[in-house]
Scaffold this motif. Structure first.
Motif, PDB file in Angstrom:
ATOM      1  N   ILE A   1       0.851  -1.192   0.000  1.00 35.15           N
ATOM      2  CA  ILE A   1       0.000   0.000   0.000  1.00 35.15           C
ATOM      3  C   ILE A   1       0.888   1.243   0.000  1.00 35.15           C
ATOM      4  O   ILE A   1       0.616   2.219  -0.701  1.00 35.15           O
ATOM      5  N   MET A   2       1.982   1.189   0.758  1.00 29.50           N
ATOM      6  CA  MET A   2       2.877   2.344   0.853  1.00 29.50           C
ATOM      7  C   MET A   2       3.577   2.657  -0.466  1.00 29.50           C
ATOM      8  O   MET A   2       4.028   3.772  -0.678  1.00 29.50           O
ATOM      9  N   GLU A   3       3.629   1.695  -1.381  1.00 33.10           N
ATOM     10  CA  GLU A   3       4.171   1.979  -2.710  1.00 33.10           C
ATOM     11  C   GLU A   3       3.294   2.993  -3.443  1.00 33.10           C
ATOM     12  O   GLU A   3       3.749   3.677  -4.339  1.00 33.10           O
TER      13      GLU A   3
ATOM     14  N   GLY B   1      -4.724   9.853  -0.212  1.00 35.31           N
ATOM     15  CA  GLY B   1      -5.017  11.042   0.575  1.00 35.31           C
ATOM     16  C   GLY B   1      -4.758  10.829   2.054  1.00 35.31           C
ATOM     17  O   GLY B   1      -4.157  11.660   2.720  1.00 35.31           O
ATOM     18  N   GLU B   2      -5.220   9.705   2.571  1.00 37.84           N
ATOM     19  CA  GLU B   2      -5.054   9.387   3.990  1.00 37.84           C
ATOM     20  C   GLU B   2      -4.970   7.874   4.132  1.00 37.84           C
ATOM     21  O   GLU B   2      -5.678   7.138   3.445  1.00 37.84           O
ATOM     22  N   TYR B   3      -4.116   7.409   5.037  1.00 35.91           N
ATOM     23  CA  TYR B   3      -3.992   5.986   5.330  1.00 35.91           C
ATOM     24  C   TYR B   3      -4.202   5.781   6.822  1.00 35.91           C
ATOM     25  O   TYR B   3      -3.655   6.521   7.650  1.00 35.91           O
ATOM     26  N   THR B   4      -4.990   4.769   7.176  1.00 35.65           N
ATOM     27  CA  THR B   4      -5.157   4.359   8.570  1.00 35.65           C
ATOM     28  C   THR B   4      -5.057   2.843   8.607  1.00 35.65           C
ATOM     29  O   THR B   4      -5.725   2.149   7.835  1.00 35.65           O
ATOM     30  N   GLY B   5      -4.224   2.319   9.506  1.00 37.91           N
ATOM     31  CA  GLY B   5      -4.102   0.888   9.704  1.00 37.91           C
ATOM     32  C   GLY B   5      -4.693   0.488  11.046  1.00 37.91           C
ATOM     33  O   GLY B   5      -4.566   1.234  12.020  1.00 37.91           O
ATOM     34  N   VAL B   6      -5.328  -0.664  11.100  1.00 35.48           N
ATOM     35  CA  VAL B   6      -5.935  -1.178  12.334  1.00 35.48           C
ATOM     36  C   VAL B   6      -5.361  -2.559  12.609  1.00 35.48           C
ATOM     37  O   VAL B   6      -5.356  -3.427  11.733  1.00 35.48           O
ATOM     38  N   GLU B   7      -4.881  -2.754  13.834  1.00 38.32           N
ATOM     39  CA  GLU B   7      -4.323  -4.041  14.260  1.00 38.32           C
ATOM     40  C   GLU B   7      -4.651  -4.229  15.733  1.00 38.32           C
ATOM     41  O   GLU B   7      -4.438  -3.321  16.534  1.00 38.32           O
ATOM     42  N   ILE B   8      -5.169  -5.400  16.092  1.00 41.45           N
ATOM     43  CA  ILE B   8      -5.593  -5.661  17.466  1.00 41.45           C
ATOM     44  C   ILE B   8      -4.422  -6.004  18.392  1.00 41.45           C
ATOM     45  O   ILE B   8      -4.493  -5.772  19.589  1.00 41.45           O
ATOM     46  N   ASP B   9      -3.329  -6.531  17.843  1.00 43.12           N
ATOM     47  CA  ASP B   9      -2.184  -6.940  18.658  1.00 43.12           C
ATOM     48  C   ASP B   9      -1.302  -5.719  18.975  1.00 43.12           C
ATOM     49  O   ASP B   9      -0.733  -5.112  18.082  1.00 43.12           O
ATOM     50  N   GLU B  10      -1.210  -5.387  20.239  1.00 49.78           N
ATOM     51  CA  GLU B  10      -0.497  -4.174  20.671  1.00 49.78           C
ATOM     52  C   GLU B  10       0.980  -4.183  20.264  1.00 49.78           C
ATOM     53  O   GLU B  10       1.522  -3.163  19.834  1.00 49.78           O
TER      54      GLU B  10
ATOM     55  N   TYR C   1       6.915   1.749  14.245  1.00 51.96           N
ATOM     56  CA  TYR C   1       8.371   1.874  14.083  1.00 51.96           C
ATOM     57  C   TYR C   1       8.768   1.695  12.616  1.00 51.96           C
ATOM     58  O   TYR C   1       9.596   2.429  12.085  1.00 51.96           O
ATOM     59  N   THR C   2       8.158   0.709  11.956  1.00 48.21           N
ATOM     60  CA  THR C   2       8.512   0.369  10.579  1.00 48.21           C
ATOM     61  C   THR C   2       7.994   1.395   9.570  1.00 48.21           C
ATOM     62  O   THR C   2       8.686   1.743   8.614  1.00 48.21           O
ATOM     63  N   PHE C   3       6.776   1.884   9.792  1.00 50.03           N
ATOM     64  CA  PHE C   3       6.147   2.835   8.872  1.00 50.03           C
ATOM     65  C   PHE C   3       5.951   4.162   9.598  1.00 50.03           C
ATOM     66  O   PHE C   3       4.825   4.584   9.872  1.00 50.03           O
ATOM     67  N   LYS C   4       7.057   4.790   9.909  1.00 48.27           N
ATOM     68  CA  LYS C   4       7.050   6.030  10.694  1.00 48.27           C
ATOM     69  C   LYS C   4       6.148   7.081  10.055  1.00 48.27           C
ATOM     70  O   LYS C   4       6.149   7.274   8.853  1.00 48.27           O
ATOM     71  N   GLY C   5       5.372   7.740  10.914  1.00 45.02           N
ATOM     72  CA  GLY C   5       4.505   8.821  10.458  1.00 45.02           C
ATOM     73  C   GLY C   5       3.131   8.369   9.996  1.00 45.02           C
ATOM     74  O   GLY C   5       2.268   9.204   9.736  1.00 45.02           O
TER      75      GLY C   5
END
Length: 193
Positions: free
Chosen positions: A62-64, A70-79, A87-91
């Motif tokens: 997706i980052m490619e 316009g806007e990206y939001t990721g959702v992950e249940i594992d803290e 850390y990997t996709f800063k910002g």
């Protein structure tokens, strides 16, 4: 290998921490990631929501397209995976929340695309419905929803139930492609709000 050794290691650790939320110890390969993104039809300026980011196997692709999104939001249940993703996709914006509880985080009709990697066949019907309702709520009219089901799990009770829920909520919801080169092989689906 799609991810670096740390990404693979983080994904496997998450699979062992909570196997109910991770359906396989293998992150999605590039063939599946690219098919999901292609069928989502991301256009310039689209707001994209990714559900079930894991350690970023699909996020990376997706980052490619990041310059066009316009806007990206990721959702992950594992803290721990959320910390790894940040850390990997800063910002980038990552939420540590269950995908059926987005109402306080994401406004109605604010997303053009939802790309989903959740293990649908492992979920009870109530959770499948709750997540699908949230996907429908956050999508704009005409918004696109892509997801996949692993072929080996199509005989699980959760698979036909999930497909029935998707078809009830999204127009023209159907299988668009089979990805045999993924481990495990998977079918990609697309629906339109």
């Amino acid at each position: 290998m799609l991810l670096n050794a740390n990404g693979f290691k983080e994904f496997v650790k998450a699979a062992f921490r909570d196997p109910r939320n991770v359906s396989t110890i293998f992150p999605s390969q590039k063939f599946l990631a690219k098919a999901l993104i292609q069928h989502a039809g991301i256009k310039k300026g689209d707001h994209v929501l990714e559900l079930g980011c894991g350690s970023g196997a699909i996020t990376r692709y997706i980052m490619e397209k990041r310059a066009h999104i316009g806007e990206y939001t990721g959702v992950e249940i594992d803290e721990e995976l959320v910390e790894y993703l940040k850390y990997t996709f800063k910002g980038e914006k990552f939420l540590n929340v269950s995908a059926d509880k987005l109402h306080d985080q994401i406004p109605d009709g604010s997303m053009d695309v939802v790309i989903c990697s959740l293990p649908w066949t492992l979920f009870a019907g109530k959770l499948q419905e709750g997540i699908t309702d949230e996907i429908y709520r956050v999508l704009k009219p005409g918004g696109r929803f892509t997801t996949y089901l692993c072929i080996h799990s199509l005989t699980y009770p959760g698979a036909p139930r999930a497909k029935k829920i998707f078809k009830r909520n999204f127009s023209d919801f159907q299988k668009r492609e089979s990805i045999a080169r993924n481990i495990p092989p998977a079918n990609v689906y697309l629906g339109i709000k």
